[in-house]
Structures are given as structure tokens and as C-alpha cells.
Scaffold this active site. Sequence first.
Site, PDB file in Angstrom:
ATOM      1  N   ALA A  99       1.071   4.341  -4.072  1.00 58.35           N
ATOM      2  CA  ALA A  99       1.642   4.639  -2.758  1.00 58.35           C
ATOM      3  C   ALA A  99       0.483   5.124  -1.908  1.00 58.35           C
ATOM      4  O   ALA A  99      -0.039   6.202  -2.156  1.00 58.35           O
ATOM      5  CB  ALA A  99       2.726   5.701  -2.866  1.00 58.35           C
ATOM      6  N   CYS A 100       0.047   4.347  -0.961  1.00 62.27           N
ATOM      7  CA  CYS A 100      -1.297   4.519  -0.462  1.00 62.27           C
ATOM      8  C   CYS A 100      -1.404   4.309   1.033  1.00 62.27           C
ATOM      9  O   CYS A 100      -0.428   4.073   1.728  1.00 62.27           O
ATOM     10  CB  CYS A 100      -2.220   3.514  -1.157  1.00 62.27           C
ATOM     11  SG  CYS A 100      -1.758   3.135  -2.860  1.00 62.27           S
ATOM     12  N   GLY A 101      -2.647   4.361   1.510  1.00 64.71           N
ATOM     13  CA  GLY A 101      -2.964   3.995   2.870  1.00 64.71           C
ATOM     14  C   GLY A 101      -3.751   2.700   2.880  1.00 64.71           C
ATOM     15  O   GLY A 101      -4.698   2.539   2.106  1.00 64.71           O
ATOM     16  N   ASN A 158       0.336  -1.134  -0.174  1.00 63.89           N
ATOM     17  CA  ASN A 158       0.932   0.195  -0.113  1.00 63.89           C
ATOM     18  C   ASN A 158       2.398   0.060  -0.467  1.00 63.89           C
ATOM     19  O   ASN A 158       3.175  -0.535   0.288  1.00 63.89           O
ATOM     20  CB  ASN A 158       0.787   0.789   1.292  1.00 63.89           C
ATOM     21  CG  ASN A 158       1.587   2.076   1.456  1.00 63.89           C
ATOM     22  OD1 ASN A 158       1.841   2.778   0.496  1.00 63.89           O
ATOM     23  ND2 ASN A 158       1.980   2.375   2.688  1.00 63.89           N
TER      24      ASN A 158
END
Length: 782
Positions: free
Chosen positions: A21-23, A254
Site C-alpha cells: 500500500a504505497c505512493g 499502489n
Amino acid sequence: MTLTQPPQAQGLYHPQYEHDACGVGFIVHMKGAQSHSIVQQGLTILVNLAHRGAVGAEANTGDGAGILLQMPHRFMAKVAAAEGITLPAPGHYGVGFFFSSPVAGDREKGRRLFERVVQEEGQTVLGWRDVPTDNSSLGETAKASEPFMQQVFIGRSADLANDQAFERKLYIIRKRAHSAINSTGVDPYLYATSLSCRTVVYKGMLTPEQVGLYFPDLADSDMESALALVHSRFSTNTFPSWERAHPYRYVAHNGEINTLRGNINWMYARQSMFESELFGDDLQRAKPLINKEGSDSGIFDNTLELMTLAGRSLPHAVMMMVPEPWTAHESMSPEKKAFYEYHACLMEPWDGPAAIAFTDGTMMGAVLDRNGLRPSRYTVTKDDLVIMASEAGVLPIAPENVAYKGRLEPGRMFLVNMDEGRIVSDEEIKQQIATENPYREWLDQHLVKLGDLSEATDPAGVNGNGKDPVGAQHAVPLPNPTPLPIAQTAFGYTFEELRLLLKPMAENGVEAVGAMGTDTPLPVLSNKPRLLYDYFHQLFAQVTTPPIDSIREAIITSADTTIGSERNLLKPEPESCRLINLKTPIITNAELAKLKNAGESGFPSVTLPIVFKAEEGEAGLEAALNGIFASADEAIAAGTSLIILSDRPIDAAHAPIPALLAVAGLHHHLIRNGSRTRVGLVLESGEPREVHHFATLIGYGCGAINPYLVFDTIEGMIADQLLPPMEFDKACQNFIKAVTKGVIKIASKIGISTIQSYRGAQIFEALGLNQAVVDQYFTWTA
């Protein structure tokens, strides 16, 4: 295991839980003008996304960060010359960026093995380069698993006609080398971040701020690109590693692919049918094509790369894997709806909340999941820059230089075509792809709806009374019908189930309403016999996966599925959609009879009994299962399209095999044999009656379920006035409606929108079952 990889399964941890779960963000020059400023601006975007990533207990050990660039020819030519290597023109050489062992001896063995593979594939290793790094800013944990960085230059042979042919050859080299080096263990660190003539990836177990510091290459003024794709990783509930940092070779992602286990299973099974004119015989040497041990993002990237190199355009492949919600979309063009319906016959959606940026070095794009559960904002400037990221404001832009701003909408695609120097709208690119072939014509010719199959006399009677003659061929003769009370006893029905569960479902088409929670003991601790389904618990959305409201967001859900024998995914043709379409996987007795008689329509079926001799106990059960598996293999070899598992032949001597055990066991047996996609699995069983029962059966690969004893019971309840006066057919349809809505609701709790994606996804954990049983019959279940 090496320090670059996550640990083995232990306690509550399992590597399959590795999600991100990211940018994510990118900058691209619309006209394709390369410059060093693009690289620097990409790093700025990355640093401004630092809060979307994560660090460990040490503030200077990150979960992972990286940057993907176009091949910087001027820079590569310069550093290659410093090593005594002369590079040919762009496109005529490829660069591989490798993580390697810090031990020089291991690294040298890996190089020699890699060079042998390159030579066998008819290409030339021009030389190697040790990539300079500065780890002074890294934490001790990152340093402890830090690989050695190296690049290899590969010359293109004269027989490869173009860049794409060279990309395919480099793909084969990478796959073969990875398998060869891993199997020998000569370099346990070896991993290719990229091997391409178009792109190069700099990444690692870094924080966003450390990427530019760790790789001095990125500060060189000759490091030029027209695009930069960046990613800051947050490894949810999992371990960071050097390999699992993004970007991958085609995507930065993401979100979470919640159907991953099923996607992997189906892709693994499809491998046996893969053939490609573009790859030729090379493809067989590259297996396995999907890295089953990778993260959800990595496996998505594997699949996207394969389909693109096999001949589809990059946007086409993305549309297949992340389709819009099309079944209930009233305003969608007929051509686009036909495209999605056709490709649903080839591949199930990779479902879950996701914002995915993708590139092959010639274009840059992004797509949002059908629910819009991940943010994505973009800005277009007057000097032809396009910036997109997980949030606005990642790059300072003077207000007077902003041409326009926007956000990526659910299910929509955003594409920058550098060859044409413009942004291609979602409507344009999808309409163009959807009209490349006459998909509606192909569907009308080959896709068969269940309702359009020829009518057949129900072998057990439409009402399950056994009065009508057999209208299909069977592997075993049908037995005399078991009296209803005896059948209910055999399958463990209780009066409470009739009154509290079946009655509201048959009467009103809704699940029973009850108090939240349960105080009944776990099956393994109970002193009462429990059905096998009860040992499986549905996994739920954790940390980053918002559930879907299956009532208010019904437009994005779908119960449609297909069953039958799939064809080669890499070679789409009109007959690829030669399947049977079901509006719901729960079918009536009359519909089951149609499937048993579907041989007349080109879908030959065989019915296999799922019973065993009760007196033989466990040994008899195991022998019966092995017999089912062997019979299924023979049927598939003979060209059967549908295998129907039936427990109707129960009698005083033969007990029913638990339906979930038979379905899951056969499903995984066929996956291991590579034949799962050659056949559809149908269940005719008296056992399932609760929504959870149907969810587990579908989750372990069952394509259609006929709960015949439920229908017999409903008929008995009407006769006994346990239900109000109503038509039997209406009561059965109500029950089917309630179960279908219930399964969709269960799937939606973990962010899955379609039953087709949920099928085979096995999003369950088993509690109280012997691990050997789980490994054999419910493989890869937690």
C-alpha cells in the site's frame, strides 16, 4: 532463504500475505524529449511521496523505493566506455540491472552461468559494470541484506528484426538465467530489476530520500530520460526486501490484488496451453513464466509483461486484467462491452483496490480499479509535462504554467503517447482497442448461454422426484432416489436450519437475519460433528482494503461466470469464447440437466460419483478421491469439457465425500497437472445449503453448484406448510437469489467485485485441519 527474501511461513506469518500500500507517481514529457531534469523531478516526486511509504524500527531502513527510466543512452555509452565496452546504437543493446551476491566468488559464478544462457540464446555479452553505490545513509537492517549492484550489456543479434523482438529475447534470457542460477544456488542474491533495451530500474530497500544518494548514477547530468516512474513502498503486515521494492519492469502499483491466489492458480494451469508464434519454441524454455513466490504487484507485472510481449498492446493487456464494471453499465458502447465480455472468457479480473502506473518505455499510462479505491491525481503543464501521483502537489508547478488538472476516475485509463505527443483519452484508446476485432460477432457465434442449451429431461426429475427418464450419459447409473428424510439425515440437516435459514431464503430471497457473532465452539473443539465448511474462515479486509457496499454499489458487482474448456490465452481467436455463460453459479435441477446433456452443443460432460464405502473409513475415502482424480484425468484426455461431481449415489453402503473436499482436491490436482483450465467443474450435491458453503465451494474453484437436496427440501416444506403457499419454481429462484447476493456480499467484504474473480481465489484460512490434508487438497491455504 537469503537475506534478500522474506522468511518462510511461521506462526501467523505467511509469504503469500505480502501486499503493498504505497505512493506511486510519474512524470513524462509528452513529446518524448529526454532530459536530466526529468530524472531529478522524478526523484523530487518520490521524496514528496515519502509519507506514503514506511520504515522499520530504524528510521533509515525503508520498505523500498525506486525509479524507472527510459534507457539513458548517452550515460550508458559513457560508463560502458570507461569499462572498455563500445555500445552500438540505441535499441541494438540491452542493459540488465542485477542484484548479486556480495561474495565475489558467488557473483563470478553467477556471471558465467548468465553468460552461458546469453550465448545459447544467440546474443552477445558485451561486458559487465559494477554499479557505484553509497550506503552511508542506510540503516543496519538494510545493510545486512544489501546485495552487490551490477549491470550487464548485451548486444542484439542481426536476426532480431526490431526492438520488440529483442525485448522478447531478453525476456527469455532473464527467465532462463533466473531458473538456472536459482536451481544451482550459485548466487542466492541474484535478481534482475530490469533487463531491457528500453528501460532501466534503480531500486532497493531504501527510503525515498535515499534513492538519489544510494545511486550516484542518478546525479550524472548525462542520465537523461523522457519519463520517470517512481514508487514509495509500504509493505502492509509484511517484510520489506530489496527485491520487492518497486517499480517492477512494467508497473508501479499502489493497492492490493485480493484475488491473487486464484489468479496465480489459473495462470499456472494455463501455462500448459501457452503457445505463441512470436516466441516460438523459446517460451517452453522460459517456464515457469509466473514467479509464484513474488508479491501481488510482482506477479501482476509478470503477467502483464508476458501478455504484452506475446503480441497485445500494453493498454490492451491492462484492460484485460483490470476491466471496467461492464455487465450493468447501461451507457457503455456495445463494442467495448463486447470486448470485456469476450476477454472475460479468457481471463478473470485481477480484483482489488489498485492504482497502477504502467510503461514499456515508449508510452506511459495509469489505470484505477473499478471501484476507485485508490487516489490518483494528474497535472498537465503548458510546456508538455504530465505529472501523475497518488496525491496532488508532489511537484512544484507555477500556476501560470498549468494547462489543466484532473483525477483518474474508477475503471478509467490515462495514457500518454509520446510518439503522437499527446494524451489519449480513456474513451479513445478503449474504443480503438475494442474495435480491432469483431468481438460481438465472435460472442454471438461461440458463447453459449445456459438458457440457450437444448432442453433435457432432468435425470432426477425437475423436482428431484426421479420419475423422469435419464436424458444424459453418465459414468455410473443413477440410483433410485433416496427418501427425503433419509437424505436430510445423511447430509446433517436439522429442523433449525429449515426454519431459520432456508425459510427466509426460499420465501423472500434474502439471508436470515441473526445476532452478530456466535458462541458455538470451533469445529475442532466441538463434541458434535460439523461439516467441513465450518473449518474454513473467510479472510477479511485488513489495513488497506476497504470493503465494498454490495447493495449501494451493485453496479460494479457481477455474478456472471463462464464454464467450459479454455483455449490458449496468448493466441486470441473467435473460438476462445466457446464457453457456457451462467448468470449465477447456483443452478436448478433443470439447468443441471442441460449441462449433462450439453454434449449435443459441443460441451461433452461426464458425471463422477463422489461417494465412498463407509465401512472402509479413511482408507476408503482416500482411495475414492484418488479414483475421482484418475477418472477426471481420463475424461479430460478424452476431450470432456465439463466434469460433474455428484453425491446422488449415496445408499446404506456408500457415504458422500464432503463436497468441499472433492471439489478442492480435484481443483488442485488439475492445477498441478496443468489441465485445470481445460475443464469446468460442476457440483451436484445435497450438502451445501448455507451461503458460506457456496462461498467456499466457489472459492475453491467450483464453476456451478446444484444443491438438489435444498430444492427437494423446499418442495417438502411447501407440502408441510412450513412455507406459505407459493410456486415451487419461485421458491427455488428465491433461494438462488439469496445465495448469489450472499456470496457477492462475502466477496465484497475483502474488496472483490465479481464472482468470476472470487472463483478459485481461496481467500480462507483453515483452522483445525491436519496440515498434510490442507497441503494435499487445499493447497496454499493458510
